[in-house]
Design a protein around this motif. Structure first.
Motif, short mmCIF file in Angstrom:
data_model
loop_
_atom_site.label_atom_id
_atom_site.label_comp_id
_atom_site.label_asym_id
_atom_site.label_seq_id
_atom_site.Cartn_x
_atom_site.Cartn_y
_atom_site.Cartn_z
N SER A 1 -2.87 3.78 4.59
CA SER A 1 -3.59 4.46 5.66
C SER A 1 -3.12 3.89 6.99
CB SER A 1 -5.10 4.24 5.51
OG SER A 1 -5.78 4.52 6.71
N SER B 1 -13.52 1.00 4.44
CA SER B 1 -12.99 0.93 3.09
C SER B 1 -14.07 0.68 2.03
CB SER B 1 -11.93 -0.17 3.00
OG SER B 1 -12.51 -1.44 3.28
N GLN C 1 -6.95 -0.78 1.28
CA GLN C 1 -6.24 0.50 1.24
C GLN C 1 -6.06 1.04 -0.17
OE1 GLN C 1 -3.02 0.97 4.30
NE2 GLN C 1 -3.10 -1.26 4.37
N THR C 2 -6.04 0.17 -1.16
CA THR C 2 -5.71 0.62 -2.52
C THR C 2 -6.76 0.32 -3.57
OG1 THR C 2 -4.60 -1.44 -3.21
CG2 THR C 2 -3.29 0.14 -1.93
N ASP C 3 -7.70 -0.58 -3.28
CA ASP C 3 -8.69 -1.01 -4.28
C ASP C 3 -8.02 -1.60 -5.51
OD1 ASP C 3 -10.97 -0.37 -2.83
OD2 ASP C 3 -11.02 1.68 -3.58
N GLN D 1 1.46 4.24 -2.80
CA GLN D 1 1.18 5.59 -2.29
C GLN D 1 -0.29 5.77 -1.89
OE1 GLN D 1 2.65 8.37 -5.24
NE2 GLN D 1 4.78 7.82 -4.87
N GLN D 2 -0.84 4.72 -1.29
CA GLN D 2 -2.24 4.79 -0.86
C GLN D 2 -2.43 4.22 0.55
OE1 GLN D 2 -5.22 3.68 -3.97
NE2 GLN D 2 -3.42 3.23 -5.22
N ALA E 1 0.83 -1.20 0.00
CA ALA E 1 0.00 0.00 0.00
C ALA E 1 0.87 1.26 0.00
CB ALA E 1 -0.93 -0.01 1.22
#
Length: 296
Positions: A37, A113, A166-168, A34-35, A30
């Motif tokens: 949390s 999320s 966190q990133t989908d 760069q996504q 993640a």
């Protein structure tokens, strides 16, 4: 009445790296995308740890009331139920409490999320954990099925779930590394069952180690480790860091492999169990850091 240290030992802290590794690796992915949390990462860690401890206590309870842990040939960590150190109700309550904490944390993570499908997968994970040794027909007493469940839930779901919330997204390289973690988790299970072959055979627990026998189980352990090593190298997309990772992991894995292949048994395998747990954590942290540094 069990002491605090006996409760801690029964929670089997040596197995906790197996639950931490995929989540740490997923957090690294993640960050690399760069996504990341912080809040979601902490919740994912809480889910993993509480779920693992819940699994350990529920196995203690189920094996204990079934009489599996009463065999004089069984070795290993403290078994609260089987050794009469705590009442079955107390151990069951501890397991349920851990599952409840995992469920609440996981539910919050899924809602946060918007990953509602993971609620169903989480529920399936709890059912799989309980029926591993619980119920009238526990699949942990059958060869092969428990290894598949460990691979799926402690490898694929734990890693990819952490990344997805966190990133989908689920980049292909994360699947290879998640499969490597799954194989290392299978190696942990195999060492545990290899140690208990005599007692499991006596009590009718027909694990894969019992089915294969001592010698073949040791070779399978080496296959698990080599498979995880190859998958880990591939997860770096064959960049320069893959060579460093491969060499370091090969050295660490060779030490554990040598112990198992030379015929270690009993308490020696308890040390190997801890060693494989450490290897699993190092594996997850190393790949996660690699993704942080190089990106995905």
């Amino acid at each position: 009445m069990a002491t605090g240290s006996q409760w801690i030992e029964a929670a089997r802290p040596k197995t906790l790296p197996a639950s931490l590794a995929p989540v740490v690796m997923g957090i690294g992915a993640a960050i690399g995308l760069q996504q990341a949390s912080i809040g979601k990462s902490l919740l994912a860690l809480l889910v993993a740890l509480s779920f693992q401890v819940g699994v350990n206590f529920s196995n203690d309870y189920s094996d204990g009331i079934r009489g599996t842990d009463s065999s004089g040939k069984r070795v290993g960590p403290t078994r609260l139920t089987g050794q009469g150190l705590a009442t079955p109700k107390a151990v069951l309550a501890a397991a349920i409490s851990c599952y409840f904490l995992a469920a609440i944390s996981g539910l919050g993570l899924c809602i946060w999320s918007g990953s509602y499908l993971l609620i169903l997968l989480g529920a399936l994970a709890v059912l799989a954990a309980w029926f591993y040794t619980g119920g009238k027909h526990p699949y942990g007493y059958l060869p092969g099925i428990s290894e598949l469940m460990v691979f799926v839930f402690f490898g694929l779901l734990a890693t990819e779930g952490t990344i997805w919330v966190q990133t989908d997204s689920l980049p292909w390289r994360t699947w290879t590394a998640a499969s490597g973690i799954g194989l290392l988790s299978c190696a942990l299970l195999l060492v545990n069952n290899l140690r208990d072959i005599a007692g499991d055979r006596q009590s009718g627990k027909n694990t894969l180690a019992v089915k294969l026998g001592d010698k073949s189980s040791r070779y399978l352990f080496a296959i698990y480790l080599y498979g995880a090593l190859i998958l880990g190298v591939v997860s770096f997309n064959l960049r320069w860091i893959a060579i460093v990772f491969g060499v370091v992991m090969a050295i660490l894995m060779s030490l554990a492999m040598a112990t198992v292949l030379r015929g270690a048994s009993g308490k020696e395998l308890i040390k190997t169990l801890k060693q494989v747990g450490q290897i699993t954590l190092i594996y997850g942290v190393a790949i996660g850091l690699g993704w942080v540094y190089l990106g995905l």
